[in-house]
Design an enzyme around this catalytic site. Structure first.
Site, PDB file in Angstrom:
ATOM      1  N   ASP A 194      -9.281  -2.612  -5.840  1.00 32.75           N
ATOM      2  CA  ASP A 194      -8.536  -2.139  -4.671  1.00 32.75           C
ATOM      3  C   ASP A 194      -9.354  -1.117  -3.885  1.00 32.75           C
ATOM      4  O   ASP A 194     -10.188  -0.408  -4.440  1.00 32.75           O
ATOM      5  CB  ASP A 194      -7.212  -1.512  -5.155  1.00 32.75           C
ATOM      6  CG  ASP A 194      -6.179  -1.420  -4.043  1.00 32.75           C
ATOM      7  OD1 ASP A 194      -6.396  -2.026  -2.967  1.00 32.75           O
ATOM      8  OD2 ASP A 194      -5.158  -0.742  -4.249  1.00 32.75           O
TER       9      ASP A 194
ATOM     10  N   TRP B 235     -12.385   1.657   2.297  1.00 30.32           N
ATOM     11  CA  TRP B 235     -13.839   1.875   2.276  1.00 30.32           C
ATOM     12  C   TRP B 235     -14.422   1.587   3.670  1.00 30.32           C
ATOM     13  O   TRP B 235     -15.230   2.347   4.198  1.00 30.32           O
ATOM     14  CB  TRP B 235     -14.479   0.950   1.235  1.00 30.32           C
ATOM     15  CG  TRP B 235     -15.954   1.131   1.018  1.00 30.32           C
ATOM     16  CD1 TRP B 235     -16.559   1.916   0.083  1.00 30.32           C
ATOM     17  CD2 TRP B 235     -17.013   0.480   1.741  1.00 30.32           C
ATOM     18  NE1 TRP B 235     -17.929   1.801   0.176  1.00 30.32           N
ATOM     19  CE2 TRP B 235     -18.232   0.928   1.191  1.00 30.32           C
ATOM     20  CE3 TRP B 235     -17.056  -0.434   2.806  1.00 30.32           C
ATOM     21  CZ2 TRP B 235     -19.480   0.499   1.653  1.00 30.32           C
ATOM     22  CZ3 TRP B 235     -18.300  -0.853   3.277  1.00 30.32           C
ATOM     23  CH2 TRP B 235     -19.485  -0.398   2.699  1.00 30.32           C
TER      24      TRP B 235
ATOM     25  N   ARG C  49     -12.059  -4.235   8.350  1.00 24.04           N
ATOM     26  CA  ARG C  49     -11.717  -4.363   6.926  1.00 24.04           C
ATOM     27  C   ARG C  49     -12.582  -5.386   6.189  1.00 24.04           C
ATOM     28  O   ARG C  49     -12.916  -5.204   5.026  1.00 24.04           O
ATOM     29  CB  ARG C  49     -10.237  -4.755   6.780  1.00 24.04           C
ATOM     30  CG  ARG C  49      -9.264  -3.665   7.196  1.00 24.04           C
ATOM     31  CD  ARG C  49      -7.823  -4.159   7.079  1.00 24.04           C
ATOM     32  NE  ARG C  49      -7.530  -4.638   5.733  1.00 24.04           N
ATOM     33  CZ  ARG C  49      -7.156  -3.853   4.714  1.00 24.04           C
ATOM     34  NH1 ARG C  49      -7.011  -2.563   4.905  1.00 24.04           N
ATOM     35  NH2 ARG C  49      -6.921  -4.377   3.543  1.00 24.04           N
TER      36      ARG C  49
ATOM     37  N   SER D  13      -3.529 -11.778  -4.496  1.00 22.72           N
ATOM     38  CA  SER D  13      -2.185 -11.823  -5.072  1.00 22.72           C
ATOM     39  C   SER D  13      -1.277 -12.723  -4.235  1.00 22.72           C
ATOM     40  O   SER D  13      -1.572 -13.008  -3.069  1.00 22.72           O
ATOM     41  CB  SER D  13      -1.587 -10.415  -5.136  1.00 22.72           C
ATOM     42  OG  SER D  13      -1.147 -10.009  -3.857  1.00 22.72           O
TER      43      SER D  13
ATOM     44  N   ASN E  30      -0.497 -11.105  -1.085  1.00 17.37           N
ATOM     45  CA  ASN E  30      -1.550 -10.923  -0.082  1.00 17.37           C
ATOM     46  C   ASN E  30      -1.436 -11.910   1.083  1.00 17.37           C
ATOM     47  O   ASN E  30      -2.087 -11.733   2.124  1.00 17.37           O
ATOM     48  CB  ASN E  30      -2.952 -11.000  -0.721  1.00 17.37           C
ATOM     49  CG  ASN E  30      -3.302  -9.776  -1.557  1.00 17.37           C
ATOM     50  OD1 ASN E  30      -4.001  -9.873  -2.563  1.00 17.37           O
ATOM     51  ND2 ASN E  30      -2.818  -8.603  -1.153  1.00 17.37           N
TER      52      ASN E  30
ATOM     53  N   ARG F 231      -0.721 -10.581   4.651  1.00 17.93           N
ATOM     54  CA  ARG F 231      -1.738  -9.954   5.505  1.00 17.93           C
ATOM     55  C   ARG F 231      -2.016 -10.829   6.725  1.00 17.93           C
ATOM     56  O   ARG F 231      -1.661 -12.015   6.746  1.00 17.93           O
ATOM     57  CB  ARG F 231      -3.022  -9.746   4.692  1.00 17.93           C
ATOM     58  CG  ARG F 231      -2.800  -8.784   3.539  1.00 17.93           C
ATOM     59  CD  ARG F 231      -4.094  -8.399   2.879  1.00 17.93           C
ATOM     60  NE  ARG F 231      -3.814  -7.449   1.798  1.00 17.93           N
ATOM     61  CZ  ARG F 231      -4.712  -6.674   1.241  1.00 17.93           C
ATOM     62  NH1 ARG F 231      -5.967  -6.705   1.652  1.00 17.93           N
ATOM     63  NH2 ARG F 231      -4.379  -5.838   0.276  1.00 17.93           N
TER      64      ARG F 231
ATOM     65  N   ARG G 133      -7.761   0.136 -12.372  1.00 16.71           N
ATOM     66  CA  ARG G 133      -7.422   0.007 -10.957  1.00 16.71           C
ATOM     67  C   ARG G 133      -8.213   1.047 -10.172  1.00 16.71           C
ATOM     68  O   ARG G 133      -8.181   2.235 -10.483  1.00 16.71           O
ATOM     69  CB  ARG G 133      -5.933   0.186 -10.687  1.00 16.71           C
ATOM     70  CG  ARG G 133      -5.617  -0.040  -9.197  1.00 16.71           C
ATOM     71  CD  ARG G 133      -4.171  -0.281  -8.891  1.00 16.71           C
ATOM     72  NE  ARG G 133      -4.020  -0.697  -7.479  1.00 16.71           N
ATOM     73  CZ  ARG G 133      -3.034  -1.411  -7.004  1.00 16.71           C
ATOM     74  NH1 ARG G 133      -2.073  -1.810  -7.791  1.00 16.71           N
ATOM     75  NH2 ARG G 133      -2.984  -1.733  -5.716  1.00 16.71           N
TER      76      ARG G 133
ATOM     77  N   ARG H 151      -0.338   1.599  -9.656  1.00 18.17           N
ATOM     78  CA  ARG H 151       0.747   0.622  -9.799  1.00 18.17           C
ATOM     79  C   ARG H 151       0.156  -0.721 -10.209  1.00 18.17           C
ATOM     80  O   ARG H 151      -1.036  -0.961 -10.087  1.00 18.17           O
ATOM     81  CB  ARG H 151       1.575   0.498  -8.522  1.00 18.17           C
ATOM     82  CG  ARG H 151       0.772   0.136  -7.303  1.00 18.17           C
ATOM     83  CD  ARG H 151       1.639  -0.121  -6.066  1.00 18.17           C
ATOM     84  NE  ARG H 151       0.794  -0.192  -4.888  1.00 18.17           N
ATOM     85  CZ  ARG H 151       0.518   0.842  -4.093  1.00 18.17           C
ATOM     86  NH1 ARG H 151       1.054   2.017  -4.313  1.00 18.17           N
ATOM     87  NH2 ARG H 151      -0.292   0.702  -3.066  1.00 18.17           N
TER      88      ARG H 151
ATOM     89  N   GLU I 269      -4.171  -0.536 -22.107  1.00 18.14           N
ATOM     90  CA  GLU I 269      -4.510   0.829 -21.701  1.00 18.14           C
ATOM     91  C   GLU I 269      -4.839   0.810 -20.212  1.00 18.14           C
ATOM     92  O   GLU I 269      -5.529  -0.092 -19.729  1.00 18.14           O
ATOM     93  CB  GLU I 269      -5.728   1.324 -22.494  1.00 18.14           C
ATOM     94  CG  GLU I 269      -5.483   1.469 -23.980  1.00 18.14           C
ATOM     95  CD  GLU I 269      -4.495   2.586 -24.305  1.00 18.14           C
ATOM     96  OE1 GLU I 269      -4.453   3.579 -23.554  1.00 18.14           O
ATOM     97  OE2 GLU I 269      -3.769   2.461 -25.312  1.00 18.14           O
TER      98      GLU I 269
HETATM   99  C1  IPE Z   1      -3.559  -5.716  -5.427  1.00 18.09           C
HETATM  100  O1  IPE Z   1      -3.987  -4.946  -4.367  1.00 18.09           O
HETATM  101  C2  IPE Z   1      -4.033  -7.138  -5.271  1.00 18.09           C
HETATM  102  C3  IPE Z   1      -5.470  -7.360  -5.454  1.00 18.09           C
HETATM  103  C4  IPE Z   1      -6.348  -6.463  -5.792  1.00 18.09           C
HETATM  104  C5  IPE Z   1      -5.904  -8.726  -5.248  1.00 18.09           C
HETATM  105  P1  IPE Z   1      -3.085  -4.717  -3.078  1.00 18.09           P
HETATM  106  O2  IPE Z   1      -3.837  -3.815  -2.187  1.00 18.09           O
HETATM  107  O3  IPE Z   1      -2.670  -6.022  -2.523  1.00 18.09           O
HETATM  108  O4  IPE Z   1      -1.805  -4.007  -3.701  1.00 18.09           O
HETATM  109  P2  IPE Z   1      -0.744  -3.042  -3.015  1.00 18.09           P
HETATM  110  O5  IPE Z   1      -0.213  -3.769  -1.810  1.00 18.09           O
HETATM  111  O6  IPE Z   1      -1.442  -1.788  -2.637  1.00 18.09           O
HETATM  112  O7  IPE Z   1       0.292  -2.818  -4.068  1.00 18.09           O
HETATM  113  C1  IPE Z   2      -8.537  -4.990  -2.296  1.00 17.35           C
HETATM  114  O1  IPE Z   2      -8.747  -4.148  -1.219  1.00 17.35           O
HETATM  115  C2  IPE Z   2      -8.864  -6.432  -1.990  1.00 17.35           C
HETATM  116  C3  IPE Z   2      -7.694  -7.321  -1.976  1.00 17.35           C
HETATM  117  C4  IPE Z   2      -6.456  -6.980  -2.129  1.00 17.35           C
HETATM  118  C5  IPE Z   2      -7.971  -8.727  -1.768  1.00 17.35           C
HETATM  119  P1  IPE Z   2      -7.645  -3.925  -0.121  1.00 17.35           P
HETATM  120  O2  IPE Z   2      -7.852  -4.929   0.955  1.00 17.35           O
HETATM  121  O3  IPE Z   2      -6.300  -3.919  -0.723  1.00 17.35           O
HETATM  122  O4  IPE Z   2      -8.043  -2.485   0.405  1.00 17.35           O
HETATM  123  P2  IPE Z   2      -7.057  -1.321   0.820  1.00 17.35           P
HETATM  124  O5  IPE Z   2      -6.087  -1.139  -0.310  1.00 17.35           O
HETATM  125  O6  IPE Z   2      -6.384  -1.740   2.075  1.00 17.35           O
HETATM  126  O7  IPE Z   2      -7.958  -0.146   0.996  1.00 17.35           O
HETATM  127 MG    MG Z   3      -5.062  -2.478  -1.444  1.00 13.56          MG
END
Ligand code: IPE
Ligand code: IPE
Ligand code: MG
Length: 227
Positions: free
Chosen positions: A12, A17, A25, A57, A60, A63, A175, A181, A194
Site C-alpha cells: 500500500d 508516494w 498515481r 482487491s 479496487n 477506482r 502492510r 487494516r 502476526e
Molecule cells: C489494499 O489496499 C488492496 C491492495 C493492496 C491491492 P487499498 O489501498 O485498496 O486499501 P484501502 O482502500 O486503503 O483499505
Molecule cells: C497500493 O497503493 C496499490 C493498490 C491498491 C493496487 P495505493 O494505490 O492504494 O496507494 P495509496 O493508498 O492511494 O497511497
Molecule cells: Mg491504498
C-alpha cells in the site's frame, strides 16, 4: 532463528508516494513494481516458502477506469519482463482471486505464467488478483453446496475449498504506508497471523525493510490461544 514460512504483503501507498513527488498515481504503481521485483527476489533468497502479494482487491474496481487499466498494464509488463527470471529461479507462480472476471488478455497471460512455472519447486509466489476475503469464503460455500457431498462441514473440510487450499496460513502479514487494516485480505487465513505495519510506502519498501519485518517477527511469541 525461525524464518516465516508464509509472508503475505498488503502493498500500500503507491498513490501517496507519487503524490508526494507531484506525479500522477500511476508513477507510484510503476515504482511499486520495482519493489515487487526486489522483494520477490529477497524472499526467495531468504528461504521463504510462500510469498503472497495483494495486487488488486475486489474493491479496487471502485477506482477510476484509467487507474485500473494502468494497473493491469503494469501487471502485464511485470509478467512479461519477469517470467523468465522467475522461472530460472525455480519460483512457482500461482494466483488467488476471481480470475475469470478479469480482462481476457490478463487471464491468458496469468495462465501462461502459472503453467510455465507449475513444476517449479522453489518459492511459491502467490498473487492475489481480484481477490476479496469475503468473496473467497462465499465462493467456498457455494462450491460446497454445488458439489452436494456434505450436509455439514468442519474447519478442515471447509479450508480445502478456499483459494489457498494447499498453502500454509500466513505467519506474517506486512502492510506498508502506515495503515492498520486488513482491507478484505485473507480473512480466514489470518486468524493467527502476526501483523507488521510500517510507515514506509510500498515503492520505498526494499530488501532491507523485508529483513526488518522478519527480524521483528522473530521476536514475537506466538501462543495460538495457549500459554
Ligand atoms: C489494499 O489496499 C488492496 C491492495 C493492496 C491491492 P487499498 O489501498 O485498496 O486499501 P484501502 O482502500 O486503503 O483499505
Ligand atoms: C497500493 O497503493 C496499490 C493498490 C491498491 C493496487 P495505493 O494505490 O492504494 O496507494 P495509496 O493508498 O492511494 O497511497
Ligand atoms: Mg491504498
Amino acid at each position: 532463528m525461525l524464518i516465516p514460512k508464509h509472508i503475505a504483503i498488503i502493498m500500500d501507498g503507491n498513490g501517496r508516494w507519487a503524490k508526494k513527488r507531484g506525479l500522477p498515481r500511476l508513477y507510484g504503481h510503476h515504482a511499486g513494481m520495482k519493489s515487487v521485483r526486489e522483494v520477490v527476489r529477497a524472499a526467495s533468497d531468504t528461504g521463504i516458502r510462500v510469498l503472497t502479494l495483494y495486487a488488486f482487491s475486489t474493491e479496487n474496481w471502485n477506482r477510476p477506469k484509467s487507474e485500473i487499466k494502468g494497473l493491469f498494464n503494469l501487471l502485464k509488463l511485470f509478467i512479461k519482463k519477469e517470467l523468465g527470471s522467475l522461472h530460472k529461479n525455480n519460483v512457482k507462480v500461482i494466483i488467488i482471486g476471481r480470475i475469470s472476471e478479469l480482462p481476457i488478455n490478463i487471464v491468458k497471460l496469468v495462465k501462461k505464467a502459472t503453467e510455465k512455472t507449475s513444476k517449479n519447486t522453489g518459492m511459491i509466489l502467490n498473487i492475489a488478483l481480484n481477490y476479496g476475503g469475503r468473496q473467497e469464503i462465499v465462493d467456498a460455500v457455494n462450491e460446497i453446496i454445488t458439489e452436494g457431498i456434505y450436509k455439514k462441514v468442519d474447519e478442515k473440510i471447509f479450508e480445502k475449498y478456499l483459494y489457498t487450499t494447499d498453502l500454509p496460513f500466513p505467519d506474517l502479514i506486512i502492510r506498508t504506508s502506515g495503515e492498520s487494516r486488513i482491507s478484505n485480505f485473507l480473512l480466514w487465513q489470518s486468524a493467527y497471523s502476526e501483523f507488521y505495519t510500517t510507515k514506509t510506502l510500498w515503492p520505498d519498501f526494499k530488501k532491507k525493510n523485508l529483513m526488518e519485518a522478519i527480524s521483528d517477527y522473530q521476536k514475537r511469541n506466538r501462543r495460538f490461544g495457549g500459554l
